[in-house]
Design a protein around this motif. Structure first.
Motif, PDB file in Angstrom:
ATOM      1  N   ALA A  25       0.835  -1.208   0.000  1.00  0.00           N
ATOM      2  CA  ALA A  25       0.000   0.000   0.000  1.00  0.00           C
ATOM      3  C   ALA A  25       0.866   1.254   0.000  1.00  0.00           C
ATOM      4  O   ALA A  25       0.553   2.237  -0.679  1.00  0.00           O
ATOM      5  CB  ALA A  25      -0.927  -0.002   1.206  1.00  0.00           C
ATOM      6  N   GLU A  26       1.960   1.208   0.728  1.00  0.00           N
ATOM      7  CA  GLU A  26       2.875   2.356   0.792  1.00  0.00           C
ATOM      8  C   GLU A  26       3.561   2.566  -0.557  1.00  0.00           C
ATOM      9  O   GLU A  26       3.682   3.689  -1.046  1.00  0.00           O
ATOM     10  CB  GLU A  26       3.905   2.102   1.891  1.00  0.00           C
ATOM     11  CG  GLU A  26       4.601   3.309   2.413  1.00  0.00           C
ATOM     12  CD  GLU A  26       3.700   4.288   3.133  1.00  0.00           C
ATOM     13  OE1 GLU A  26       4.126   5.440   3.254  1.00  0.00           O
ATOM     14  OE2 GLU A  26       2.590   3.944   3.563  1.00  0.00           O
ATOM     15  N   VAL A  27       4.001   1.486  -1.173  1.00  0.00           N
ATOM     16  CA  VAL A  27       4.637   1.573  -2.487  1.00  0.00           C
ATOM     17  C   VAL A  27       3.644   2.118  -3.512  1.00  0.00           C
ATOM     18  O   VAL A  27       3.977   3.011  -4.300  1.00  0.00           O
ATOM     19  CB  VAL A  27       5.181   0.197  -2.933  1.00  0.00           C
ATOM     20  CG1 VAL A  27       5.661   0.237  -4.376  1.00  0.00           C
ATOM     21  CG2 VAL A  27       6.295  -0.255  -2.004  1.00  0.00           C
ATOM     22  N   CYS A  62      12.967   5.951  -4.388  1.00  0.00           N
ATOM     23  CA  CYS A  62      14.297   5.319  -4.408  1.00  0.00           C
ATOM     24  C   CYS A  62      14.606   4.663  -3.069  1.00  0.00           C
ATOM     25  O   CYS A  62      15.106   3.536  -3.021  1.00  0.00           O
ATOM     26  CB  CYS A  62      15.377   6.354  -4.720  1.00  0.00           C
ATOM     27  SG  CYS A  62      15.435   6.877  -6.435  1.00  0.00           S
ATOM     28  N   VAL A  63      14.311   5.361  -1.994  1.00  0.00           N
ATOM     29  CA  VAL A  63      14.571   4.818  -0.663  1.00  0.00           C
ATOM     30  C   VAL A  63      13.709   3.584  -0.416  1.00  0.00           C
ATOM     31  O   VAL A  63      14.188   2.567   0.074  1.00  0.00           O
ATOM     32  CB  VAL A  63      14.331   5.894   0.425  1.00  0.00           C
ATOM     33  CG1 VAL A  63      14.372   5.301   1.813  1.00  0.00           C
ATOM     34  CG2 VAL A  63      15.342   7.019   0.280  1.00  0.00           C
ATOM     35  N   LEU A  64      12.441   3.665  -0.763  1.00  0.00           N
ATOM     36  CA  LEU A  64      11.542   2.522  -0.551  1.00  0.00           C
ATOM     37  C   LEU A  64      11.981   1.288  -1.336  1.00  0.00           C
ATOM     38  O   LEU A  64      11.924   0.167  -0.826  1.00  0.00           O
ATOM     39  CB  LEU A  64      10.119   2.880  -0.989  1.00  0.00           C
ATOM     40  CG  LEU A  64       9.239   3.609  -0.007  1.00  0.00           C
ATOM     41  CD1 LEU A  64       7.925   3.990  -0.665  1.00  0.00           C
ATOM     42  CD2 LEU A  64       8.986   2.771   1.227  1.00  0.00           C
ATOM     43  N   MET A  65      12.413   1.496  -2.571  1.00  0.00           N
ATOM     44  CA  MET A  65      12.707   0.367  -3.445  1.00  0.00           C
ATOM     45  C   MET A  65      14.189  -0.006  -3.470  1.00  0.00           C
ATOM     46  O   MET A  65      14.572  -0.981  -4.116  1.00  0.00           O
ATOM     47  CB  MET A  65      12.230   0.668  -4.877  1.00  0.00           C
ATOM     48  CG  MET A  65      10.741   0.933  -4.984  1.00  0.00           C
ATOM     49  SD  MET A  65       9.690  -0.297  -4.163  1.00  0.00           S
ATOM     50  CE  MET A  65      10.083  -1.779  -5.052  1.00  0.00           C
ATOM     51  N   ARG A  74      13.747   6.575 -11.942  1.00  0.00           N
ATOM     52  CA  ARG A  74      13.113   5.791 -13.011  1.00  0.00           C
ATOM     53  C   ARG A  74      13.214   4.296 -12.711  1.00  0.00           C
ATOM     54  O   ARG A  74      12.253   3.553 -12.881  1.00  0.00           O
ATOM     55  CB  ARG A  74      13.769   6.099 -14.351  1.00  0.00           C
ATOM     56  CG  ARG A  74      13.077   5.410 -15.512  1.00  0.00           C
ATOM     57  CD  ARG A  74      13.583   5.893 -16.807  1.00  0.00           C
ATOM     58  NE  ARG A  74      13.336   7.334 -16.866  1.00  0.00           N
ATOM     59  CZ  ARG A  74      13.511   8.072 -17.941  1.00  0.00           C
ATOM     60  NH1 ARG A  74      13.956   7.521 -19.043  1.00  0.00           N
ATOM     61  NH2 ARG A  74      13.260   9.350 -17.932  1.00  0.00           N
ATOM     62  N   GLU A  75      14.377   3.862 -12.244  1.00  0.00           N
ATOM     63  CA  GLU A  75      14.536   2.456 -11.859  1.00  0.00           C
ATOM     64  C   GLU A  75      13.641   2.116 -10.669  1.00  0.00           C
ATOM     65  O   GLU A  75      13.075   1.025 -10.607  1.00  0.00           O
ATOM     66  CB  GLU A  75      15.986   2.164 -11.488  1.00  0.00           C
ATOM     67  CG  GLU A  75      16.935   2.141 -12.656  1.00  0.00           C
ATOM     68  CD  GLU A  75      18.371   1.916 -12.221  1.00  0.00           C
ATOM     69  OE1 GLU A  75      18.622   1.659 -11.022  1.00  0.00           O
ATOM     70  OE2 GLU A  75      19.245   2.002 -13.094  1.00  0.00           O
ATOM     71  N   ALA A  95       8.994  -0.561  -8.480  1.00  0.00           N
ATOM     72  CA  ALA A  95       7.729  -0.492  -7.747  1.00  0.00           C
ATOM     73  C   ALA A  95       6.595  -1.106  -8.562  1.00  0.00           C
ATOM     74  O   ALA A  95       5.785  -1.872  -8.038  1.00  0.00           O
ATOM     75  CB  ALA A  95       7.404   0.953  -7.387  1.00  0.00           C
ATOM     76  N   GLU A  96       6.543  -0.781  -9.852  1.00  0.00           N
ATOM     77  CA  GLU A  96       5.504  -1.358 -10.711  1.00  0.00           C
ATOM     78  C   GLU A  96       5.655  -2.871 -10.797  1.00  0.00           C
ATOM     79  O   GLU A  96       4.668  -3.605 -10.717  1.00  0.00           O
ATOM     80  CB  GLU A  96       5.565  -0.730 -12.097  1.00  0.00           C
ATOM     81  CG  GLU A  96       5.080   0.699 -12.104  1.00  0.00           C
ATOM     82  CD  GLU A  96       5.281   1.392 -13.432  1.00  0.00           C
ATOM     83  OE1 GLU A  96       5.992   0.855 -14.319  1.00  0.00           O
ATOM     84  OE2 GLU A  96       4.739   2.502 -13.582  1.00  0.00           O
ATOM     85  N   HIS A  97       6.881  -3.337 -10.918  1.00  0.00           N
ATOM     86  CA  HIS A  97       7.123  -4.778 -10.983  1.00  0.00           C
ATOM     87  C   HIS A  97       6.731  -5.447  -9.667  1.00  0.00           C
ATOM     88  O   HIS A  97       6.102  -6.507  -9.662  1.00  0.00           O
ATOM     89  CB  HIS A  97       8.589  -5.042 -11.306  1.00  0.00           C
ATOM     90  CG  HIS A  97       8.945  -6.482 -11.353  1.00  0.00           C
ATOM     91  ND1 HIS A  97       8.589  -7.298 -12.412  1.00  0.00           N
ATOM     92  CD2 HIS A  97       9.609  -7.270 -10.479  1.00  0.00           C
ATOM     93  CE1 HIS A  97       9.016  -8.520 -12.174  1.00  0.00           C
ATOM     94  NE2 HIS A  97       9.641  -8.525 -11.007  1.00  0.00           N
ATOM     95  N   TYR A  98       7.088  -4.822  -8.569  1.00  0.00           N
ATOM     96  CA  TYR A  98       6.768  -5.351  -7.235  1.00  0.00           C
ATOM     97  C   TYR A  98       5.255  -5.460  -7.044  1.00  0.00           C
ATOM     98  O   TYR A  98       4.747  -6.480  -6.592  1.00  0.00           O
ATOM     99  CB  TYR A  98       7.395  -4.445  -6.186  1.00  0.00           C
ATOM    100  CG  TYR A  98       7.071  -4.779  -4.751  1.00  0.00           C
ATOM    101  CD1 TYR A  98       7.383  -6.011  -4.199  1.00  0.00           C
ATOM    102  CD2 TYR A  98       6.485  -3.828  -3.926  1.00  0.00           C
ATOM    103  CE1 TYR A  98       7.114  -6.299  -2.874  1.00  0.00           C
ATOM    104  CE2 TYR A  98       6.206  -4.105  -2.601  1.00  0.00           C
ATOM    105  CZ  TYR A  98       6.520  -5.347  -2.080  1.00  0.00           C
ATOM    106  OH  TYR A  98       6.244  -5.622  -0.772  1.00  0.00           O
ATOM    107  N   LEU A  99       4.544  -4.421  -7.427  1.00  0.00           N
ATOM    108  CA  LEU A  99       3.083  -4.419  -7.261  1.00  0.00           C
ATOM    109  C   LEU A  99       2.407  -5.384  -8.231  1.00  0.00           C
ATOM    110  O   LEU A  99       1.472  -6.082  -7.876  1.00  0.00           O
ATOM    111  CB  LEU A  99       2.534  -3.007  -7.443  1.00  0.00           C
ATOM    112  CG  LEU A  99       2.973  -2.001  -6.384  1.00  0.00           C
ATOM    113  CD1 LEU A  99       2.551  -0.596  -6.783  1.00  0.00           C
ATOM    114  CD2 LEU A  99       2.432  -2.374  -5.026  1.00  0.00           C
ATOM    115  N   ARG A 100       2.891  -5.433  -9.449  1.00  0.00           N
ATOM    116  CA  ARG A 100       2.304  -6.316 -10.457  1.00  0.00           C
ATOM    117  C   ARG A 100       2.630  -7.776 -10.151  1.00  0.00           C
ATOM    118  O   ARG A 100       1.778  -8.640 -10.279  1.00  0.00           O
ATOM    119  CB  ARG A 100       2.846  -5.924 -11.828  1.00  0.00           C
ATOM    120  CG  ARG A 100       2.230  -6.634 -12.983  1.00  0.00           C
ATOM    121  CD  ARG A 100       2.700  -6.102 -14.329  1.00  0.00           C
ATOM    122  NE  ARG A 100       4.144  -5.939 -14.390  1.00  0.00           N
ATOM    123  CZ  ARG A 100       4.771  -4.784 -14.619  1.00  0.00           C
ATOM    124  NH1 ARG A 100       4.086  -3.690 -14.809  1.00  0.00           N
ATOM    125  NH2 ARG A 100       6.085  -4.718 -14.664  1.00  0.00           N
ATOM    126  N   GLY A 101       3.852  -8.045  -9.708  1.00  0.00           N
ATOM    127  CA  GLY A 101       4.283  -9.421  -9.432  1.00  0.00           C
ATOM    128  C   GLY A 101       3.507 -10.067  -8.308  1.00  0.00           C
ATOM    129  O   GLY A 101       3.187 -11.241  -8.360  1.00  0.00           O
TER     130      GLY A 101
END
Length: 88
Positions: A7-9, A44-47, A53-54, A59-65
């Protein structure tokens, strides 16, 4: 490895994308640029990435995965599996 709450991401990724759209609409606005850079830094700190951009891609990959793995496991009728070397 500890991962941030989904949820935070999602919340920070949404903010990042909103400021990105505003920056594209008004590239000379210093307030918008500052907010965009701040949200990028937070992502950046969260991920754990050095580039915004990375971090957004991660984040998108983490949420989608997470959602696709849950759907795949649900359709196969299996419960969650443990990776080798993880705590029970």
């Amino acid at each position: 490895m500890l991962l941030p709450a989904k949820a935070e991401v999602a919340r920070h990724l949404e903010r990042y994308r909103a400021w990105e759209r505003l920056l594209l609409a008004a590239p000379a606005d210093h307030v918008v640029r500052g907010n965009f850079e701040n949200t990028g830094y937070t992502l950046c700190v969260l991920m754990g990435k050095r580039c915004a951009r990375e971090a957004a891609d991660a984040a998108e990959h983490y949420l989608r995965g997470a959602s696709s793995v849950a759907r795949a496991r649900g359709s196969q009728g299996r419960g969650p599996s443990r990776a080798a070397g993880t705590c029970p």
